[in-house]
Design a protein around this motif. Structure first.
Motif, short mmCIF file in Angstrom:
data_model
loop_
_atom_site.label_atom_id
_atom_site.label_comp_id
_atom_site.label_asym_id
_atom_site.label_seq_id
_atom_site.Cartn_x
_atom_site.Cartn_y
_atom_site.Cartn_z
N SER A 170 -0.77 33.29 27.17
CA SER A 170 0.20 32.34 27.72
C SER A 170 0.86 31.70 26.51
O SER A 170 0.49 30.62 26.08
CB SER A 170 -0.50 31.29 28.60
OG SER A 170 -1.03 31.87 29.77
N GLY A 172 4.57 31.14 24.70
CA GLY A 172 6.02 31.20 24.73
C GLY A 172 6.65 30.81 23.41
O GLY A 172 6.01 30.16 22.57
N THR A 199 5.64 34.16 32.44
CA THR A 199 6.92 33.47 32.48
C THR A 199 6.72 32.10 33.12
O THR A 199 5.60 31.69 33.43
CB THR A 199 7.97 34.30 33.23
OG1 THR A 199 9.25 33.67 33.08
CG2 THR A 199 7.64 34.45 34.70
N GLU A 201 7.03 27.79 33.44
CA GLU A 201 6.76 26.64 32.58
C GLU A 201 5.62 25.82 33.17
O GLU A 201 5.42 25.80 34.38
CB GLU A 201 8.00 25.78 32.40
CG GLU A 201 8.57 25.21 33.69
CD GLU A 201 9.89 24.48 33.46
OE1 GLU A 201 10.12 23.49 34.16
OE2 GLU A 201 10.67 24.91 32.60
N ASP A 202 4.86 25.20 32.29
CA ASP A 202 3.81 24.28 32.71
C ASP A 202 4.25 22.86 32.35
O ASP A 202 5.44 22.59 32.26
CB ASP A 202 2.47 24.66 32.07
CG ASP A 202 1.82 25.85 32.78
OD1 ASP A 202 2.43 26.40 33.70
OD2 ASP A 202 0.69 26.22 32.40
N THR A 204 4.21 20.94 29.58
CA THR A 204 4.96 20.69 28.34
C THR A 204 5.34 21.98 27.62
O THR A 204 5.85 21.92 26.50
CB THR A 204 4.14 19.81 27.37
OG1 THR A 204 2.94 20.52 26.99
CG2 THR A 204 3.76 18.49 28.01
N VAL A 205 5.09 23.13 28.24
CA VAL A 205 5.33 24.41 27.57
C VAL A 205 6.22 25.29 28.43
O VAL A 205 6.02 25.40 29.64
CB VAL A 205 4.00 25.14 27.30
CG1 VAL A 205 4.26 26.40 26.47
CG2 VAL A 205 3.01 24.23 26.59
N SER A 206 7.21 25.93 27.79
CA SER A 206 8.10 26.85 28.49
C SER A 206 7.76 28.29 28.13
O SER A 206 7.53 28.61 26.95
CB SER A 206 9.56 26.56 28.13
OG SER A 206 10.41 27.55 28.68
N PHE A 207 7.74 29.15 29.14
CA PHE A 207 7.44 30.57 28.93
C PHE A 207 8.58 31.46 29.40
O PHE A 207 8.40 32.67 29.50
CB PHE A 207 6.17 30.95 29.70
CG PHE A 207 4.97 30.10 29.38
CD1 PHE A 207 4.18 30.37 28.27
CD2 PHE A 207 4.64 29.03 30.19
CE1 PHE A 207 3.08 29.59 27.98
CE2 PHE A 207 3.53 28.25 29.91
CZ PHE A 207 2.74 28.53 28.80
N TRP A 208 9.74 30.89 29.70
CA TRP A 208 10.83 31.68 30.29
C TRP A 208 11.24 32.85 29.41
O TRP A 208 11.70 33.87 29.91
CB TRP A 208 12.02 30.79 30.59
CG TRP A 208 11.77 29.75 31.64
CD1 TRP A 208 11.75 28.40 31.47
CD2 TRP A 208 11.49 29.97 33.03
NE1 TRP A 208 11.47 27.75 32.66
CE2 TRP A 208 11.30 28.70 33.64
CE3 TRP A 208 11.37 31.12 33.81
CZ2 TRP A 208 11.02 28.55 34.99
CZ3 TRP A 208 11.07 30.97 35.17
CH2 TRP A 208 10.90 29.69 35.74
N LYS A 227 12.46 36.03 34.75
CA LYS A 227 12.46 34.69 35.32
C LYS A 227 11.61 34.59 36.58
O LYS A 227 11.57 33.55 37.22
CB LYS A 227 13.90 34.25 35.63
CG LYS A 227 14.82 34.25 34.42
CD LYS A 227 14.34 33.32 33.32
CE LYS A 227 15.35 33.29 32.16
NZ LYS A 227 14.87 32.47 31.02
#
Length: 254
Positions: A170, A172, A199, A201-202, A204-208, A227
């Motif tokens: 996980s 990003g 992909t 977001e949690d 405070t973290v973006s995985f897009w 997405k």
């Protein structure tokens, strides 16, 4: 040539929405039922999302296999596939771990790897053992996300006979995003890294823009981002550790 088909679940989980995530994993598994997939990979903490503890706490984490995983194992047997499942677990002494479980196509829980690095996981305990897992004759090492920061885990797996590395992650792009770690570990060990990322977001973290990828000799041979949740498959030669597919086959989960 020992040809196998590998599937990534490039997942969009919801942090802390355990039931939703479990249902997505089950849906993805049924999606590949007629695809003759040999290995089915989920990202790190697929069941919970990465930052679940900030929204949902940790009281729900069970010793494994719990009721859901027991039923999931039955589904794995029906689909006839080997699964690498990212799921938190509680040990007999009450410690919590970020774990990847390995379930074979016969419906047996044949091994697990607990994440060694717990710097970014305020709820989890560092794993103590690093061992390859025998999956139908292949010694598979598991490097979970930030365990690729240094060469400790991958080199230990190599020394113990690992022939290929699975990297459920996980991770990003961003300030602390991946910066060539998987590629470097693949060069140092001369082993391919099969990276199943996610992909969304949690907290405070973006995985897009995070990528699932197939890496060998320091090069990304295939990479995928999306997405939405999707299953991507490719063919691999285990005997020669070579990619057989020119591109991913993508099964979108609408």
């Amino acid at each position: 040539m020992k040809k196998i088909k590998i599937a990534f679940l490039h997942l969009l989980p919801l942090a802390g929405n355990i039931t939703h995530n479990q249902q997505l994993i089950e849906k993805a598994l049924t999606l590949i039922q007629d695809k003759k997939v040999d290995w089915f990979l989920t990202p790190e903490l697929a069941v919970s999302g990465l930052q679940f503890s900030k929204k949902f706490g940790t009281n729900w984490i069970n010793r494994q296999p719990d009721e859901w995983m027991t039923n999931f194992i039955k589904l794995v047997k029906t689909v006839n596939v080997n699964v690498f499942l990212g799921c938190p677990e509680k040990s007999a002494d009450g410690k919590l771990y970020n774990t990847v479980f390995v379930i074979n196509r016969s419906g047996e829980l044949i091994g697990k790897q607990r994440k060694i690095s717990s710097v970014t996981d305020d709820w989890s305990t560092s794993g103590e053992f690093i061992e390859p897992i025998n999956v139908e004759g292949s010694k598979v090492g598991i490097v979970i996300c930030a365990d690729a920061y240094t060469n400790h885990v991958s080199n230990t797996l190599l020394a113990k006979g690992a022939e290929i590395i699975i990297a459920p992650s996980s991770w990003g792009p961003g300030l602390h995003g991946p910066n060539g770690e998987w590629e470097q570990r693949s060069v140092e060990t001369n082993l391919p890294f099969i990276v199943c990322n996610r992909t969304g977001e949690d907290e405070t973290v973006s995985f897009w823009e995070a990528e699932s990828s197939v890496i060998k000799n320091g090069k990304r041979l295939l990479a995928y981002q999306s997405k939405q949740s999707a299953v991507v498959t490719f063919d691999w030669d285990l005997d020669r550790n070579e990619l057989l597919s020119k591109e991913f086959e993508v099964l979108e989960m609408l």
